[in-house]
Design a protein around this motif. Structure first.
Motif, mmCIF file in Angstrom:
data_model
loop_
_atom_site.group_PDB
_atom_site.id
_atom_site.type_symbol
_atom_site.label_atom_id
_atom_site.label_comp_id
_atom_site.label_asym_id
_atom_site.label_seq_id
_atom_site.Cartn_x
_atom_site.Cartn_y
_atom_site.Cartn_z
ATOM 1 N N PHE B 127 -3.789 -20.809 -1.251
ATOM 2 C CA PHE B 127 -4.405 -19.850 -0.318
ATOM 3 C C PHE B 127 -4.877 -20.572 0.947
ATOM 4 N N LEU B 150 1.777 -10.325 10.693
ATOM 5 C CA LEU B 150 2.253 -10.776 9.379
ATOM 6 C C LEU B 150 1.831 -9.857 8.237
ATOM 7 N N MET B 151 1.011 -8.827 8.514
ATOM 8 C CA MET B 151 0.669 -7.868 7.459
ATOM 9 C C MET B 151 1.658 -6.707 7.400
ATOM 10 N N HIS B 152 2.599 -6.699 8.334
ATOM 11 C CA HIS B 152 3.516 -5.570 8.439
ATOM 12 C C HIS B 152 4.936 -5.994 8.110
ATOM 13 N N VAL B 153 5.775 -5.012 7.795
ATOM 14 C CA VAL B 153 7.159 -5.298 7.449
ATOM 15 C C VAL B 153 7.823 -6.035 8.607
ATOM 16 N N GLY B 154 8.430 -7.161 8.295
ATOM 17 C CA GLY B 154 9.094 -7.975 9.311
ATOM 18 C C GLY B 154 9.581 -9.231 8.630
ATOM 19 N N ALA B 158 4.168 -15.624 6.371
ATOM 20 C CA ALA B 158 3.193 -16.137 5.406
ATOM 21 C C ALA B 158 3.857 -16.407 4.056
ATOM 22 N N VAL B 159 4.843 -15.608 3.711
ATOM 23 C CA VAL B 159 5.544 -15.818 2.440
ATOM 24 C C VAL B 159 6.270 -17.154 2.444
ATOM 25 N N LEU B 203 9.514 -8.290 3.124
ATOM 26 C CA LEU B 203 8.849 -7.757 1.939
ATOM 27 C C LEU B 203 8.936 -6.236 1.984
ATOM 28 N N PRO B 204 8.860 -5.584 0.812
ATOM 29 C CA PRO B 204 8.850 -4.117 0.831
ATOM 30 C C PRO B 204 7.567 -3.589 1.461
#
Lengths: 212, 212, 212
Positions: B127, B150-154, B158-159, B203-204
């Motif tokens: 983390f 980075l919190m949205h689909v794209g 971060a992954v 990510l989905p």
């Protein structure tokens, strides 16, 4: 100097999980924004233990939520569970509001007593306790670029945490044992929060005195 | 307990400079907002070493980017250079994406191993590593009042950092030397990031299970 | 290593109160947003001593504004006073701009010398000083989900703080006593800030070099 009120790890993790789950349910309102699973996990983490991180940053002590693997795991897991089972949990609105009231009471009690045990004076300790209780919700709104809900007219949230944290500071200064004081503080926060939702209590809107 | 993976100061500063330059190029998209030179320098600083500041705040250790003058100087200089020469650098999009992938790999590896060396357990250390890698980009979006990309689909960002940081934690627990583990971690982050851009991986979107 | 420049508690609290009062006046522009009294108090707290909290977080030392009860009490009280008497204070715009210029000068001088006294090198110490001076205003804009004012073309604010903090770092390295250096630094910040408001000075907007 007071002792800190500590709760068993499982109880703390349960509170973190409830916070994270609620964060995911909150995020589910914003379907049109294309948040992905990571976004939901981040919201879960900040609502679940963001307040605990802020508390320990303010107190300049090692950050408790990073000293074990459980906080990251539980918050991420609870957030994704909340996202997947949103239809189930959204029927339990009242139960979740009640559990959340308990959670902010616990986080406030832990934060306030931890601050006092470290020698922080009363008013500042209440400030730390309130931020421990509601800081995650502030971070949530900042990360979602929403107006910070608790700064606006609405049901009492930070005020409930302040009432409970304040009660603890007063009781401890009167020599009440920490376990009793903390329990009363949690009950006060819970009661103010739930009553505020039921009866529509809110703080007045900002205003200036008219004739000057 | 693992040793921390450290890189020479010049390499760290190069990574900071790449981040700051990229921050300035990002800011150049918002010409209509009237950002001034200071605004560009601030974006450069947060993208360049905001993640390093967050890492050391989370670890409760002195903040490395403030222990020498170089970080502030390099980040500010690289941001202003990026702003002035935006037309040149914007032709180098692919190169900069590749260098940035290397940068988040390095920041993730440094963050994860520093956390482990301080006794933070594996999941929490990952983390910290991820936040060290991508925290600057979160702060950038917050300061520009944009949705946190980075919190949205794209494409995976971060992954990619989490994959590399996770690989390092696993390899170290298997007794692999820190230099080998960190190198593999950087390669993993780089590969996931670049592949995600090339092949459009994402990510989905958040979703709930339909029939319950 | 330089000594830190310290001012008496009453003077620091006065500066915090001026900041908090000004935060409340700023918030009064947003009547349509339904901020409540708590929202105003939060703005007062972040403008009043948010910079001081950021300074001590960056320096990894116990947070001074939490070591006494006065900071929370004064900031909250001044913010609510500013809200209630907004019609009075809004007539004193020039006086408040001048007092605020003094306040950022003081916060910058305290921050820069505290950083230097802890062994932070010059440029990084100026960075800490500037954030101590203007960090509260950044947090204010973030909490109100507004564009960060000081990142955009407008009168010089952070630049004034940087000029004063920079002057202090230079003077101290030349062996000037801390009280003299800090006083000059406060005067420089005050002068740059007030002149910038009077004469409409601003930094250039972001731009790239045209022909490359």
């Amino acid at each position: 100097m007071a002792e800190a009120f500590v709760i068993p790890l499982w109880a703390d993790l349960l509170a973190v999980g409830i916070g994270a789950l609620q964060g995911a349910l909150f995020a589910a309102q914003f379907r049109d924004r294309r948040l992905d699973w990571l976004g939901v996990a981040i919201i879960g983490i900040v609502v679940g233990f963001g307040g605990g991180l802020l508390r320990d940053l303010l107190l300049d002590v090692p950050l408790a939520p990073l000293q074990t693997n459980w906080y990251v795991v539980v918050a991420t897991g609870a957030a994704l569970l909340g996202m997947l089972l949103e239809r189930v949990f959204s029927r339990l609105g009242r139960l979740i509001t009640a559990l959340d009231a308990l959670t902010i009471g616990l986080f406030g009690a832990i934060g306030t007593t931890k601050a006092l045990a470290l020698g922080i004076p009363e008013v500042a300790a209440v400030f730390v306790g309130v931020l421990a209780a509601v800081g995650g919700s502030i971070l949530r709104d900042m990360l979602l670029t929403l107006p910070i809900a608790l700064m606006h007219v609405g049901s009492l949230y930070a005020v409930a945490a302040a009432a409970g944290s304040g009660a603890i500071a007063v009781l401890l200064s009167l020599g009440v044992p920490v376990l009793v004081a903390a329990t009363i503080g949690v009950v006060v926060t819970f009661a103010v929060r739930v009553a505020s939702v039921l009866f529509g209590w809110s703080l007045p809107e900002q205003r200036s005195i008219g004739r000057l």
